[in-house]
Design an enzyme around this catalytic site. Structure first.
Site, PDB file in Angstrom:
ATOM      1  N   LYS A  69       0.843  -1.202   0.000  1.00 25.50           N
ATOM      2  CA  LYS A  69       0.000   0.000   0.000  1.00 25.50           C
ATOM      3  C   LYS A  69       0.872   1.244   0.000  1.00 25.50           C
ATOM      4  CE  LYS A  69      -2.358   0.720   3.745  1.00 25.50           C
ATOM      5  NZ  LYS A  69      -1.869   2.072   4.123  1.00 25.50           N
ATOM      6  N   GLU A  70       0.397   2.259  -0.721  1.00 27.85           N
ATOM      7  CA  GLU A  70       1.165   3.493  -0.853  1.00 27.85           C
ATOM      8  C   GLU A  70       0.279   4.721  -0.639  1.00 27.85           C
ATOM      9  OE1 GLU A  70       3.338   3.316  -4.538  1.00 27.85           O
ATOM     10  OE2 GLU A  70       3.768   1.182  -4.289  1.00 27.85           O
TER      11      GLU A  70
END
Length: 360
Positions: free
Chosen positions: A197-198
């Site tokens: 996840k970013e």
């Protein structure tokens, strides 16, 4: 006759030791002669054993780049340079009916009636399922990644996080609490999950990682793994240390971040700091420290910080020589591009990386 026997026996013995022996017309090499550095595809298929504690593993993402259509998951696993394949992606948690949404590129074949009625964000992927089984038959590990650049994978509560861990386990793991018609890979079970996840929304991901571990324990028939892909600036804004301490593998993205890219002056210090951070997680819940991987782009368009295979090999050799005990190997974005990135000697990017890791 005796002289002939005395003359030929040593020759036969030498051939037997050197090349193996024949059984029912089949030539069978001795297992002790197998070397991961020079193994052929056939050797890898027959004798490969995955070692999660090794320092020369190569993990590759698969499914989301332009080169994906030129290869397959099965052929990726048949490559002796590859140990782990990470499928991308689960892109959204709150889809129709509370089920997640997935994007596996062009690898899926529509939907089951149950998906059409209850979970239109899920896809039925029998061909991909068959290839996952092929990989697993060769002892290669296949993880399913959660996230990606444009994902919507934030949690609003701990209850939602633990509930999604159970849902993912039922859809892709060994869980049996949902209609089997909702399972994208039918009865095939992945070997674990990856967090990529970013979105800089880390809330409740520690509870999510812990809940995945709880689900893993429900199936003692095989090991399940958890990995994560933080950005190299510390601490990562999306995947904090309270999540990483639950992981088996942490492939830090040493690219797209100028201060700590592989080709940046800050790389050495960044790698050392990450190694220290993860070493400090040893003993958490009785688990060893996560293995630290160098995450890198395998092609020029894969991100800033791309370096040639030859230059990257020198980086790998320097890290190996540093003696970092929790070094696990290299992660590449992505496997398909790495396979078609061939140097002047005919080696693919993956082959060059594996050779550097094993000291050749």
């Amino acid at each position: 006759m005796l002289l002939n026997a005395l003359f030929f026996f040593p020759l036969v013995l030498l051939h037997w030791i050197t090349y193996g022996y024949a059984v029912a017309g089949a030539h069978i090499p001795y297992p002790w002669r197998l070397d991961r550095r020079t193994a052929t595809t056939r050797d890898a298929n027959h004798y490969y054993n995955f070692n999660a504690a090794a320092s020369d593993n190569v993990a590759v993402y698969f499914g989301q780049t332009d080169a994906t259509g030129r290869t397959s998951l099965a052929s990726m696993c048949q490559d002796p340079s590859v140990d782990i394949v990470i499928l991308g992606f689960v892109t959204k948690f709150s889809g129709q009916g509370g089920y997640p949404e997935v994007n596996f590129g062009a690898a899926c074949d529509g939907q089951t009636p149950q998906m059409q009625a209850q979970a239109q964000g899920l896809l039925h992927c029998p061909s991909l399922a068959s290839q996952i089984s092929t990989c697993q038959s060769m002892n290669k590990k296949v993880l399913l990644s959660i996230g990606g650049w444009l994902s919507s994978t934030a949690f609003s509560s701990e209850l939602q996080a633990t509930g999604m861990a159970k849902t993912l386990w039922n859809l892709f793991g060994a869980g049996t609490d949902l209609d089997p018609g909702l399972r994208p890979f039918d009865n095939v079970k992945v070997d674990g999950f990856d967090i990529d996840k970013e979105n800089k929304q880390p809330a409740h991901y520690g509870a999510f990682a812990k809940a995945l571990r709880t689900q893993y324990a429900r199936d003692p028939s095989k090991p399940y793994y958890l990995s994560a892909a933080p950005q190299c600036p510390r601490p990562d804004a999306s995947i904090p240390l309270d999540v990483l301490r639950h992981a088996d593998f942490v492939w830090v993205q040493f690219y797209n971040n100028p201060v700590c890219n592989i080709d940046a002056p800050g790389f050495d210090n960044s790698f050392a700091a990450w190694s220290s951070d993860l070493t400090a997680a040893a003993g958490y819940n009785g688990r060893p420290a996560p293995k630290l991987f160098i995450g890198a782009p395998a092609f020029e368009k894969g991100g800033t910080g791309y370096v040639s295979a030859q230059r990257f090999a020198s980086v790998v050799q320097k890290v190996t020589a540093s003696g970092a005990k929790n070094f696990g190997g290299v992660m590449l974005w992505d496997g398909a591009e790495a396979r078609f990135n061939v140097d002047y000697s005919g080696r693919t990017y993956m082959q060059s990386v594996k050779a550097a890791l094993v000291g050749r």
